[in-house]
Motif scaffolding. Sequence first.
Motif, PDB file in Angstrom:
ATOM      1  N   ASN A 181      -9.776  23.650   9.236  1.00  0.00           N
ATOM      2  CA  ASN A 181      -8.574  24.432   8.954  1.00  0.00           C
ATOM      3  C   ASN A 181      -7.724  23.721   7.911  1.00  0.00           C
ATOM      4  O   ASN A 181      -8.040  22.610   7.484  1.00  0.00           O
ATOM      5  CB  ASN A 181      -7.809  24.800  10.227  1.00  0.00           C
ATOM      6  N   HIS A 190      -5.408  24.363  15.050  1.00  0.00           N
ATOM      7  CA  HIS A 190      -4.916  25.737  15.019  1.00  0.00           C
ATOM      8  C   HIS A 190      -5.814  26.613  14.158  1.00  0.00           C
ATOM      9  O   HIS A 190      -6.125  26.270  13.023  1.00  0.00           O
ATOM     10  CB  HIS A 190      -3.486  25.772  14.476  1.00  0.00           C
ATOM     11  N   ARG A 191      -6.258  27.728  14.746  1.00  0.00           N
ATOM     12  CA  ARG A 191      -7.130  28.637  14.007  1.00  0.00           C
ATOM     13  C   ARG A 191      -6.479  29.994  13.799  1.00  0.00           C
ATOM     14  O   ARG A 191      -6.790  30.705  12.857  1.00  0.00           O
ATOM     15  CB  ARG A 191      -8.443  28.828  14.773  1.00  0.00           C
ATOM     16  N   GLY A 192      -5.589  30.365  14.704  1.00  0.00           N
ATOM     17  CA  GLY A 192      -4.967  31.685  14.591  1.00  0.00           C
ATOM     18  C   GLY A 192      -5.746  32.750  15.319  1.00  0.00           C
ATOM     19  O   GLY A 192      -5.979  33.834  14.798  1.00  0.00           O
ATOM     20  N   ARG A 223      -5.047  22.232   7.900  1.00  0.00           N
ATOM     21  CA  ARG A 223      -4.364  20.983   8.200  1.00  0.00           C
ATOM     22  C   ARG A 223      -5.337  19.807   8.288  1.00  0.00           C
ATOM     23  O   ARG A 223      -5.039  18.721   7.827  1.00  0.00           O
ATOM     24  CB  ARG A 223      -3.617  21.114   9.514  1.00  0.00           C
ATOM     25  N   ILE A 248      -8.341  42.668  14.180  1.00  0.00           N
ATOM     26  CA  ILE A 248      -9.570  43.160  13.555  1.00  0.00           C
ATOM     27  C   ILE A 248     -10.725  43.359  14.536  1.00  0.00           C
ATOM     28  O   ILE A 248     -11.637  44.102  14.256  1.00  0.00           O
ATOM     29  CB  ILE A 248     -10.019  42.248  12.392  1.00  0.00           C
ATOM     30  N   PHE A 288     -14.585  32.486  14.299  1.00  0.00           N
ATOM     31  CA  PHE A 288     -13.220  32.352  13.791  1.00  0.00           C
ATOM     32  C   PHE A 288     -13.115  32.630  12.293  1.00  0.00           C
ATOM     33  O   PHE A 288     -12.070  32.436  11.713  1.00  0.00           O
ATOM     34  CB  PHE A 288     -12.680  30.932  14.022  1.00  0.00           C
ATOM     35  N   ARG A 289     -14.214  33.026  11.644  1.00  0.00           N
ATOM     36  CA  ARG A 289     -14.222  33.043  10.172  1.00  0.00           C
ATOM     37  C   ARG A 289     -13.108  33.884   9.555  1.00  0.00           C
ATOM     38  O   ARG A 289     -12.642  33.599   8.472  1.00  0.00           O
ATOM     39  CB  ARG A 289     -15.585  33.482   9.656  1.00  0.00           C
ATOM     40  N   GLU A 290     -12.654  34.946  10.280  1.00  0.00           N
ATOM     41  CA  GLU A 290     -11.634  35.816   9.699  1.00  0.00           C
ATOM     42  C   GLU A 290     -10.226  35.385  10.044  1.00  0.00           C
ATOM     43  O   GLU A 290      -9.267  35.978   9.577  1.00  0.00           O
ATOM     44  CB  GLU A 290     -11.842  37.265  10.169  1.00  0.00           C
ATOM     45  N   ALA A 291     -10.062  34.353  10.896  1.00  0.00           N
ATOM     46  CA  ALA A 291      -8.721  33.942  11.304  1.00  0.00           C
ATOM     47  C   ALA A 291      -7.978  33.333  10.116  1.00  0.00           C
ATOM     48  O   ALA A 291      -8.597  32.786   9.202  1.00  0.00           O
ATOM     49  CB  ALA A 291      -8.798  32.947  12.451  1.00  0.00           C
ATOM     50  N   TYR A 292      -6.624  33.437  10.153  1.00  0.00           N
ATOM     51  CA  TYR A 292      -5.872  33.123   8.928  1.00  0.00           C
ATOM     52  C   TYR A 292      -5.819  31.648   8.581  1.00  0.00           C
ATOM     53  O   TYR A 292      -5.601  31.286   7.444  1.00  0.00           O
ATOM     54  CB  TYR A 292      -4.447  33.684   9.011  1.00  0.00           C
ATOM     55  N   ASN A 293      -6.016  30.772   9.568  1.00  0.00           N
ATOM     56  CA  ASN A 293      -5.868  29.343   9.270  1.00  0.00           C
ATOM     57  C   ASN A 293      -7.220  28.659   9.086  1.00  0.00           C
ATOM     58  O   ASN A 293      -7.305  27.446   9.131  1.00  0.00           O
ATOM     59  CB  ASN A 293      -5.075  28.679  10.405  1.00  0.00           C
ATOM     60  N   VAL A 294      -8.275  29.433   8.906  1.00  0.00           N
ATOM     61  CA  VAL A 294      -9.610  28.844   8.867  1.00  0.00           C
ATOM     62  C   VAL A 294     -10.128  28.804   7.440  1.00  0.00           C
ATOM     63  O   VAL A 294     -10.068  29.807   6.724  1.00  0.00           O
ATOM     64  CB  VAL A 294     -10.558  29.645   9.791  1.00  0.00           C
ATOM     65  N   LEU A 297      -6.618  37.536  15.609  1.00  0.00           N
ATOM     66  CA  LEU A 297      -7.940  38.163  15.500  1.00  0.00           C
ATOM     67  C   LEU A 297      -7.976  39.489  16.256  1.00  0.00           C
ATOM     68  O   LEU A 297      -8.856  40.311  16.025  1.00  0.00           O
ATOM     69  CB  LEU A 297      -9.022  37.230  16.048  1.00  0.00           C
TER      70      LEU A 297
END
Lengths: 154, 360
Positions: A67, B41-43, A69, B50, A100-106, B47
């Motif tokens: 991610n 943190h991944r967020g 960070r 979507i 998790f590929r579409e998550a915003y912090n990845v 998800l």
Amino acid sequence: MQGIKRFINQLRAKSPWLLHFDCGSCNGCDIEILACLTPVYDVERFGIIHVGNPFHADLLLTSGTVNHRNKKVLANLYSQMPSPKIVVAIGACGLSGGIFREAYNVVGGIDKVIPVDVYVPGCPPKPEAIIDGVVLGLGKLQAPQERNGERKEA
Amino acid sequence: MRKTVIPFGPQHPVLPEPIHLKLTVEDERIIEAIPNLGYVHRGLERLADIRDFHQMIQVVERVCGICSVIHALCYCQGIEEIMGVEVPPRARYLRVMWSELHRIQSHLLWLGLFADSFGFESLFMQFWRVREKIMDISEATTGNRVIVSVNVIGGVRRNPDPEQIRWVLAQIDWVEAELQRLEDTMLEDYTVKKRTVGKGVLTRQQAYELGAVGPVLRGSGVAQDARQTGYAAYGELHFEPVVETDGDCYARNKVRFRETLASIDLIRRAIHRLPDGEVRTKIKGIKPPQGETVNRVEQPRGELLYYLKGSGQKTLDRVRIRTPTFANIPPLLVMLPGHFLSDVPVVTLSIDPCISCTER
């Protein structure tokens, strides 16, 4: 001098020290990596030792997505390891970002930040698969040495 | 005396996960600890925008790999509540069985790591050896070792046959016998007591005020456990929370050890009362969730809370997850000051930090 180098490389593959860094995994892969060290799988019988210091490590085992960070931390750890070094990416997230590929912090897979030598798929991969990946990595650790040898003979 | 700031983590040999504590020390004593989060943190909550509400089960299972069954259980219970789906009794009992199996493996994992944190490596190996048996049971009954994906909306995915259930009982007996063998070392050994008794004391009042949950709260003498609310089949199994009163690392260690034995007992009781019948209600034809709910379950680390909101669409409007480690970090910051730097790993591990839960 060649002889000494070959000797050191041989030893390196016989007793590789590995460093584990979790960069955003769900713990599933981390506990499977730890399970490799415990009596049922026991990789220590092959001389594989889990160390906490990147300066001592030959192998970097990474699990999870990178991610925004921790990509700096990962790059730092990689640059602190002495060459030759092998990176093993573990789990679907380490390969591509996985679920998790579409998550915003990845950012994505480990290979977006540092070069990866071996990919171990699975969510999470079984300890047998992780050991197999490490053994493949050790083959790569020995490979440049063998190639040099061949060139010398030819 | 001059103050020094020492970073603990993010990459630390004792903790497999990246937690970062900035420790202000005076000589060797800690006077302040400041947590620094965000490395995992991944967020995940976003998800939900979507993925549809069925696919979200796979996502919430990966909030934390150690207690994946319980995350999925909490999510499924919430969706079932909104949609008005009745879960078959056999599925409720099986959910208890798998949740408790996961609690045992998580506690054994913690007991091992805790022993490792004060340098008792052979005890670490022993606990992880016993834990592998639980992983075998998981693999045999669900198909995977860690992330088992058995919970679905309306029930469970697998239905173990009677022979498999008998095998599970036999394995559980073995685990209990092994744990009783290790009990003497983990709870009575001189080394263990020397490193844990009186370390990281959290009084009953502090634990209550800071909102501690799970074994941290019960180690300080508050008998509070989300399983008392009687979700799944816990209401019919006469569940009693495990409580210790000292509030130090040793008390939390004792709570977790006794909870492991209590979980074995719960599995046995659940299996003896296991009803026959279906394990999954068909939810085809029912409208997607419309409405909101709050659902609480007990994770190995404490109380887990899910807030779910749907508006009749395939995707949910909001998924909010409050995890136990998030609640246990403020008590940790109270426990740390006054201790030596060498006690930091022991005290930090005593809350059983799960950073991947906390940061999602």
